[in-house]
Structures are given as structure tokens and as C-alpha cells.
Design a protein around this motif. Sequence first.
Motif, PDB file in Angstrom:
ATOM      1  N   ASN A  72       0.815  -1.217   0.000  1.00  0.00           N
ATOM      2  CA  ASN A  72       0.000   0.000   0.000  1.00  0.00           C
ATOM      3  C   ASN A  72       0.849   1.267   0.000  1.00  0.00           C
ATOM      4  O   ASN A  72       0.458   2.285  -0.547  1.00  0.00           O
ATOM      5  CB  ASN A  72      -0.932   0.004   1.212  1.00  0.00           C
ATOM      6  N   ASN A  73       2.020   1.194   0.658  1.00  0.00           N
ATOM      7  CA  ASN A  73       2.869   2.386   0.743  1.00  0.00           C
ATOM      8  C   ASN A  73       3.873   2.473  -0.390  1.00  0.00           C
ATOM      9  O   ASN A  73       4.734   3.340  -0.377  1.00  0.00           O
ATOM     10  CB  ASN A  73       3.612   2.394   2.079  1.00  0.00           C
ATOM     11  N   HIS A  80       6.716  10.772  -3.660  1.00  0.00           N
ATOM     12  CA  HIS A  80       6.990   9.731  -2.670  1.00  0.00           C
ATOM     13  C   HIS A  80       8.482   9.492  -2.581  1.00  0.00           C
ATOM     14  O   HIS A  80       9.177   9.344  -3.588  1.00  0.00           O
ATOM     15  CB  HIS A  80       6.279   8.426  -3.058  1.00  0.00           C
ATOM     16  N   ALA A  85       9.309   8.516   4.007  1.00  0.00           N
ATOM     17  CA  ALA A  85       8.215   7.708   4.551  1.00  0.00           C
ATOM     18  C   ALA A  85       8.666   6.926   5.786  1.00  0.00           C
ATOM     19  O   ALA A  85       7.937   6.833   6.782  1.00  0.00           O
ATOM     20  CB  ALA A  85       7.692   6.747   3.478  1.00  0.00           C
ATOM     21  N   ASN A  89       7.479   7.378   9.816  1.00  0.00           N
ATOM     22  CA  ASN A  89       7.050   6.293  10.702  1.00  0.00           C
ATOM     23  C   ASN A  89       7.789   6.336  12.031  1.00  0.00           C
ATOM     24  O   ASN A  89       7.218   5.992  13.081  1.00  0.00           O
ATOM     25  CB  ASN A  89       7.278   4.948  10.022  1.00  0.00           C
ATOM     26  N   LYS A  97      -0.506   8.789  12.334  1.00  0.00           N
ATOM     27  CA  LYS A  97       0.333   9.151  11.195  1.00  0.00           C
ATOM     28  C   LYS A  97      -0.031  10.526  10.649  1.00  0.00           C
ATOM     29  O   LYS A  97       0.832  11.213  10.087  1.00  0.00           O
ATOM     30  CB  LYS A  97       0.222   8.102  10.087  1.00  0.00           C
TER      31      LYS A  97
END
Length: 235
Positions: A72-73, A80, A85, A89, A97
Motif C-alpha cells: 500500500n505504501n 513519494h 516515509a 514512521n 500518522k
Amino acid sequence: MKVSLALPSFHIHRGQALPLICNRFNEGPWRQYSQYPPTYAEPLYRKENLEEFSKSGEAESLAFTPIKAALNNQTSSIFHDPMVAKFTNYVMKTGNKALARDLMEKTFEIIKRTQLQKYHQAETEEEKALIECNPINIIHSAVENTRPLLQLTPIKRGGVKYQVPVPITEKHSYFVSMRWLVESGREKERKVHFPEKLAKELLDASRNEGRVVKKKQDLHRQCEANRAYAHYRWS
């Protein structure tokens, strides 16, 4: 004489059906599969990776190989970045998030404003060329400058624990670097919020300065001082 070929009947209750199915599933060769068999290839979702893959000629060899579905990521968007990312996290707490992304956006905004102010204050074109205004490049250089190459691990020999220097893996070095940066941004100072503190630490680390770089150098200095215990790693 007639021989009965009837199979014995089993009475499985509702609570016993699931363990029986799970045991049968664990008996086959597929018990070690997580979701896909090992014959499935990893997906390539970045445009630059696809171009390199097609130029190398490996795409023809995998023409009829099944490919795993992308996570999904994993996206091919130009906005991106995998390291950003992952850093988001590490900033996130209790699964919030949205708040972590908001903090990272504010941090990037502060970095951009600071660098643009330096850019407009520069007098010559050579000085302007040396100023990096892209926050993505700044966070990449900050993480690379704070990555440790060695770490100390306690090993017990003869009732005594020795701090033995051992090489650190690439994946763990990135984790340690980003963890140090996040911890330095969370250090409490009055009237200094987390985005401002983190932006300052990232800018200092991108110039190979600051407390996180000093922390890495202190760790390397300790590993150098304990190099006499390095042979305990193989004993």
C-alpha cells in the motif's frame, strides 16, 4: 468374501475444525510461504528502477515470471520518497500518522524558509550554488552523515562482559541514524517546538555538524578504543 472399503467416519465439532485445517496446512510444502511462493519476483514500482531494469536486459528473463503485488505504501508518485516515509514512521507515536506527516511538513517548511533566506542573502553566484534548498536532499545527506559504521555489543567471557566492536548492517545503520535524529528533535527545550528543533538538527547534520554527528563520532571513538576485544567476536 466381500471386503468393506468404507472409510471411518470422523465427528468434528465446530471448535475442532479450525485446528485440523491448520495442521493439514502446516504439513504441506507451502507451510513456509508467507503469502507468495518463492518463485514470485519482487515488484518494481519506481520509474527510475524500471528504466534501469529495462536497459540491463533483465526484463526479458522475467517476462513470464509472476510478480508480487505492490504494498500500500509503494507508489510511483514523484512526491513519494522511501526514506521520508520511513522517517515519518519513526516520528509517529501511537499510530497517529496524520500528526506525524503534519510535523514533517512543518519541518520541511522551516528548512525551506531557512535555506531560501540564506540563498537570497548570498552575494555571489558561487555561494548561491552551494546552498541546498531542497528539504528531501537535506534529509538524505543528514541521514548519510550520521550513519554509524560500527557498534558495541556486550559479549561475556570468563564472567566479564566486554564491549566488543562489530560492524553494523546497512539497514540497522539507517535505523540508528534516523532514531538519533528523532531523539535529538524530541529533547525538551522551552519555547522550541519539535519541527523547529528537528529542522535545526537536520541542517546541522547535512553540513556534517551538530550533536548527532558528534554522537556518531563518539561511538566510533569508543569502538577504536575497544579494538583489543575485537577477537572475542569469533571466539
